[in-house]
Design an enzyme around this catalytic site. Structure first.
Site, PDB file in Angstrom:
ATOM      1  N   SER A   1       0.867  -1.170   0.000  1.00  0.00           N
ATOM      2  CA  SER A   1       0.000   0.000   0.000  1.00  0.00           C
ATOM      3  C   SER A   1       0.913   1.231   0.000  1.00  0.00           C
ATOM      4  O   SER A   1       2.143   1.106  -0.031  1.00  0.00           O
ATOM      5  CB  SER A   1      -1.005  -0.036   1.148  1.00  0.00           C
ATOM      6  OG  SER A   1      -0.364  -0.311   2.342  1.00  0.00           O
TER       7      SER A   1
ATOM      8  N   ASP B   1      -1.137  -0.939  -4.144  1.00  0.00           N
ATOM      9  CA  ASP B   1      -2.498  -1.182  -3.675  1.00  0.00           C
ATOM     10  C   ASP B   1      -3.168   0.114  -3.208  1.00  0.00           C
ATOM     11  O   ASP B   1      -2.570   0.879  -2.431  1.00  0.00           O
ATOM     12  CB  ASP B   1      -2.414  -2.186  -2.509  1.00  0.00           C
ATOM     13  CG  ASP B   1      -3.663  -3.021  -2.384  1.00  0.00           C
ATOM     14  OD1 ASP B   1      -4.348  -3.233  -3.399  1.00  0.00           O
ATOM     15  OD2 ASP B   1      -3.945  -3.500  -1.249  1.00  0.00           O
TER      16      ASP B   1
ATOM     17  N   ASP C   1      -7.440   3.839  -6.700  1.00  0.00           N
ATOM     18  CA  ASP C   1      -8.683   3.642  -5.949  1.00  0.00           C
ATOM     19  C   ASP C   1      -9.406   4.982  -5.835  1.00  0.00           C
ATOM     20  O   ASP C   1      -9.191   5.744  -4.897  1.00  0.00           O
ATOM     21  CB  ASP C   1      -8.381   3.058  -4.563  1.00  0.00           C
ATOM     22  CG  ASP C   1      -9.659   2.826  -3.768  1.00  0.00           C
ATOM     23  OD1 ASP C   1     -10.741   3.226  -4.251  1.00  0.00           O
ATOM     24  OD2 ASP C   1      -9.586   2.255  -2.667  1.00  0.00           O
TER      25      ASP C   1
ATOM     26  N   GLU D   1     -11.536   0.167  -9.119  1.00  0.00           N
ATOM     27  CA  GLU D   1     -12.541  -0.359  -8.184  1.00  0.00           C
ATOM     28  C   GLU D   1     -13.841   0.426  -8.319  1.00  0.00           C
ATOM     29  O   GLU D   1     -13.837   1.646  -8.459  1.00  0.00           O
ATOM     30  CB  GLU D   1     -12.014  -0.251  -6.742  1.00  0.00           C
ATOM     31  CG  GLU D   1     -13.030  -0.717  -5.700  1.00  0.00           C
ATOM     32  CD  GLU D   1     -12.454  -0.763  -4.288  1.00  0.00           C
ATOM     33  OE1 GLU D   1     -11.346  -1.303  -4.105  1.00  0.00           O
ATOM     34  OE2 GLU D   1     -13.108  -0.240  -3.368  1.00  0.00           O
TER      35      GLU D   1
ATOM     36  N   GLY E   1      -9.522  -5.849   6.841  1.00  0.00           N
ATOM     37  CA  GLY E   1      -9.391  -5.994   8.291  1.00  0.00           C
ATOM     38  C   GLY E   1      -9.950  -7.324   8.757  1.00  0.00           C
ATOM     39  O   GLY E   1      -9.947  -8.298   8.012  1.00  0.00           O
TER      40      GLY E   1
ATOM     41  N   HIS F   1     -11.041  -8.370  -2.823  1.00  0.00           N
ATOM     42  CA  HIS F   1     -10.363  -7.715  -1.695  1.00  0.00           C
ATOM     43  C   HIS F   1     -10.825  -8.345  -0.384  1.00  0.00           C
ATOM     44  O   HIS F   1     -11.850  -9.026  -0.340  1.00  0.00           O
ATOM     45  CB  HIS F   1     -10.677  -6.208  -1.695  1.00  0.00           C
ATOM     46  CG  HIS F   1      -9.880  -5.472  -2.723  1.00  0.00           C
ATOM     47  ND1 HIS F   1      -8.814  -4.679  -2.395  1.00  0.00           N
ATOM     48  CD2 HIS F   1      -9.973  -5.440  -4.068  1.00  0.00           C
ATOM     49  CE1 HIS F   1      -8.287  -4.179  -3.509  1.00  0.00           C
ATOM     50  NE2 HIS F   1      -8.974  -4.627  -4.537  1.00  0.00           N
TER      51      HIS F   1
ATOM     52  N   ASN G   1      -6.719 -10.907  -2.468  1.00  0.00           N
ATOM     53  CA  ASN G   1      -5.839 -10.060  -1.651  1.00  0.00           C
ATOM     54  C   ASN G   1      -5.838 -10.466  -0.179  1.00  0.00           C
ATOM     55  O   ASN G   1      -6.903 -10.596   0.433  1.00  0.00           O
ATOM     56  CB  ASN G   1      -6.336  -8.612  -1.690  1.00  0.00           C
ATOM     57  CG  ASN G   1      -6.168  -7.967  -3.051  1.00  0.00           C
ATOM     58  OD1 ASN G   1      -5.681  -8.581  -3.985  1.00  0.00           O
ATOM     59  ND2 ASN G   1      -6.572  -6.715  -3.153  1.00  0.00           N
TER      60      ASN G   1
ATOM     61  N   THR H   1      -4.124  -8.026   6.165  1.00  0.00           N
ATOM     62  CA  THR H   1      -4.145  -7.994   7.630  1.00  0.00           C
ATOM     63  C   THR H   1      -3.549  -9.267   8.253  1.00  0.00           C
ATOM     64  O   THR H   1      -2.818  -9.197   9.249  1.00  0.00           O
ATOM     65  CB  THR H   1      -5.612  -7.812   8.104  1.00  0.00           C
ATOM     66  OG1 THR H   1      -6.141  -6.650   7.475  1.00  0.00           O
ATOM     67  CG2 THR H   1      -5.704  -7.671   9.606  1.00  0.00           C
TER      68      THR H   1
HETATM   69  P1  13P Z   1      -7.355  -7.850   4.248  1.00  0.00           P
HETATM   70  O1  13P Z   1      -6.495  -6.897   5.029  1.00  0.00           O
HETATM   71  O2  13P Z   1      -8.705  -7.993   4.838  1.00  0.00           O
HETATM   72  O3  13P Z   1      -6.665  -9.163   4.036  1.00  0.00           O
HETATM   73  O4  13P Z   1      -7.593  -7.211   2.807  1.00  0.00           O
HETATM   74  C1  13P Z   1      -6.537  -7.158   1.910  1.00  0.00           C
HETATM   75  C2  13P Z   1      -6.861  -6.314   0.735  1.00  0.00           C
HETATM   76  O5  13P Z   1      -7.922  -6.422   0.149  1.00  0.00           O
HETATM   77  C3  13P Z   1      -5.826  -5.384   0.277  1.00  0.00           C
HETATM   78  O6  13P Z   1      -6.257  -4.580  -0.765  1.00  0.00           O
END
Ligand code: 13P
Length: 291
Positions: A50, A82, A104, A135, A182, A215, A237, A240
């Site tokens: 990110s 990202d 995004d 997106e 998350g 995601h 993806n 977290t």
């Molecule tokens: P999580 O943090 O829920 O795994 O999501 C990851 C994501 O979609 C990154 O763009």
């Protein structure tokens, strides 16, 4: 084996009915761990950063290490930016050597989302060797600087998705379908599988052109992930879970070895823990042996 765009490995994934694991990293040990797991599993791979970690590490260092790892690994590897909400930063990362860029603009009004996404697509396609993710609808939760409250999250409208993809010429597409960034509050979050299937049918029913992205992988069960792949998810993806794994492994090691002052030992433990998480996802997503 190679430095690749996300689109090229996702087209193969969509044809073969598996998904490429896309793992967010925040430091170089995690990057190595993710690559080692994918090499072991002979799986194509997307490494993601990110915006904040990419700025912290520095684009030049990050891209150089990516290139060294990708050129020497026997698998195709993409480096993906990202959730950048800044068109300018997307362009900077494209110039630096990222091979997939996500603009995004999903929190913007529809026309503004189209205009920003199109600008990034035109820029990246002008350089060549870079695909672009857009997106539509909003994914709830927190991913770096992008925060969306649960009651603000909006699912992607399938008809609008087709128009969005046509007007922006985006290479890969992330429709909001109820997954969240998350940790999920429940074991069975409300995910609109049918919506993903419908969007996939409308975009890719006559031959795959625009592979789809899922995601919010952390916390989804194996059954959910398999169903999302069945419905057309070709990039999955996970962020977290890797962050938590790193912190938990570090905490556990320090708790058990409070008198030791050898940071290299922490690195070994963290790398191994992340490697295991990534290997498990690769098995679930069906990408093992596909490189
Ligand atoms: P999580 O943090 O829920 O795994 O999501 C990851 C994501 O979609 C990154 O763009």
């Amino acid at each position: 084996m190679s430095i690749v765009t996300a689109k090229e490995i996702m087209l193969e994934a969509a044809e073969g009915k598996y998904a490429v694991g896309a793992f967010n990293i925040t430091n170089l040990i995690q990057m190595e761990a993710v690559v080692e797991a994918a090499v072991e599993k002979k799986a194509p791979l997307i490494i993601q950063t990110s915006v904040t970690p990419s700025k912290f590490l520095g684009l030049e260092i990050l891209v150089s290490i990516y290139r060294i790892l990708a050129e020497s690994a026997p698998i195709p590897i993409c480096l993906h930016l990202d959730h950048s909400t800044s068109v300018e930063y997307c362009k900077q990362c494209a110039d630096a050597g990222y091979t997939n860029i996500m603009i995004d603009a999903s929190k913007q009004a529809y026309e503004e989302n189209i205009s920003q996404t199109k600008e990034v697509v035109e820029y990246c396609h002008g350089i060549g060797g870079i695909s672009v993710e857009g997106e539509l609808g909003t994914v709830s939760g927190v991913e770096d600087q992008v925060k969306v409250a649960e009651d603000e999250a909006a699912l992607c409208n399938p008809e609008q998705a087709v128009e969005f993809v046509e007007r922006t010429s985006v290479d890969i597409f992330a429709p909001a379908i109820g997954t969240a960034h998350g940790v999920y509050k429940t074991k069975n979050p409300k995910v609109d599988f049918e919506r993903l299937g419908k969007i996939n049918q409308m975009l890719n029913g006559n031959g795959i052109k625009t592979p789809l992205v899922v995601h919010g992988g952390t916390g989804l069960s194996k059954e959910y992930a398999i169903k999302l792949v069945e419905m057309g998810g070709a990039k999955f993806n996970v962020s977290t879970e890797l962050k938590r794994t790193m912190i938990d492994a570090t905490y556990d090691y320090i708790s058990e070895n409070r008198e030791q002052y050898n940071p290299g030992k922490i690195d070994v433990v963290v790398k191994d823990a992340i490697r295991q998480v990534v290997a498990r996802w690769i098995d679930i997503l069906g990408s093992a042996g596909k490189a």
